[in-house]
Write a protein that holds these residues in place. Structure first.
Motif, PDB file in Angstrom:
ATOM      1  N   ASP A  37      12.940 -15.787  44.777  1.00  0.00           N
ATOM      2  CA  ASP A  37      11.767 -16.195  45.586  1.00  0.00           C
ATOM      3  C   ASP A  37      12.212 -15.884  46.971  1.00  0.00           C
ATOM      4  O   ASP A  37      12.863 -16.944  47.518  1.00  0.00           O
ATOM      5  N   ARG A  61       8.822  -9.849  46.343  1.00  0.00           N
ATOM      6  CA  ARG A  61       8.902 -11.178  46.222  1.00  0.00           C
ATOM      7  C   ARG A  61      10.275 -11.711  45.655  1.00  0.00           C
ATOM      8  O   ARG A  61      10.707 -12.749  45.986  1.00  0.00           O
ATOM      9  N   GLN A 102       4.947 -12.480  42.862  1.00  0.00           N
ATOM     10  CA  GLN A 102       5.249 -13.754  42.183  1.00  0.00           C
ATOM     11  C   GLN A 102       6.939 -13.717  42.103  1.00  0.00           C
ATOM     12  O   GLN A 102       7.507 -12.816  42.256  1.00  0.00           O
ATOM     13  N   LYS A 103       7.381 -14.943  42.079  1.00  0.00           N
ATOM     14  CA  LYS A 103       8.827 -15.269  42.051  1.00  0.00           C
ATOM     15  C   LYS A 103       9.295 -14.834  40.397  1.00  0.00           C
ATOM     16  O   LYS A 103       8.576 -14.423  39.519  1.00  0.00           O
ATOM     17  N   ARG A 104      10.683 -14.707  40.376  1.00  0.00           N
ATOM     18  CA  ARG A 104      11.097 -14.220  39.029  1.00  0.00           C
ATOM     19  C   ARG A 104      12.586 -14.761  38.960  1.00  0.00           C
ATOM     20  O   ARG A 104      13.542 -14.791  39.828  1.00  0.00           O
TER      21      ARG A 104
END
Length: 181
Positions: free
Chosen positions: A100, A121, A145-147
């Motif tokens: 993130d 992101r 979005q985060k991953r």
């Protein structure tokens, strides 16, 4: 190559394509799909001249920003100060997995630089190094979005670092020489 850490689709590309251009063109879309990314690009550079470019970029959709830059450009002297990930790559530190950008350690990620330059992101900053020198960066990324990057994702990228680096070196040496012909 018979290493089972790479999915069959990637192994097939590496086994059937021999020229760097055809490998990179075939690989990025497949890698993007396997890693379930939004964009995957390859930055190549000559460590002696500090000339670099982004000749290959796959995007899941047209809404994802394009980063292709097919002209060799001199890397700004300030780049290692502005971008701690690039500084790490120049030092040939291990590749960086950012889950993130918004909450990443500022010693690792310059959030403002990443937002302005790339817009992603989450990303993998895979360092393609040979003989203590950076020749390229493979960068799969996620937008919006985060991953969390899984062991599977990391195993693929780690294996690709060693598989792609000789091809990147070959590409850089042959393509950059063409600019002086």
């Amino acid at each position: 190559m018979t290493d089972l850490t790479l999915p069959k689709a990637i192994r097939n590309i590496l086994n059937t394509h021999t020229e760097p251009d055809s490998v990179f063109n075939a690989l990025l879309p497949v890698l993007g799909e396997i890693l379930q990314c939004d964009r995957c690009f390859l930055y190549v550079r000559n460590p002696q001249t500090k000339l670099g470019k982004v000749p290959y970029c796959w995007r899941r959709s047209l809404e994802i920003p394009e980063v292709i830059d097919s002209e060799w450009k001199l890397e700004p002297d300030s780049l290692t100060k502005e971008d701690p990930m690039f500084a790490a790559a120049i030092r040939t530190d291990p590749s960086i997995y950012v889950e993130d950008v918004e909450i990443a350690n500022p010693e690792v990620v310059n959030q403002e630089f990443e937002r302005k330059q790339f817009g992603h992101r989450a990303l993998i900053h895979a360092h393609l190094c040979q003989d203590g020198q950076l020749w390229g960066i493979l960068q799969p990324a996620i937008f919006g979005q985060k991953r969390v990057w899984s062991k599977f994702d990391r195993a693929i990228v780690t294996k690709l670092e060693s598989e792609l680096t000789p091809l990147v070196v070959r590409y850089v040496v042959s393509k950059e020489m063409q600019t002086y012909d």
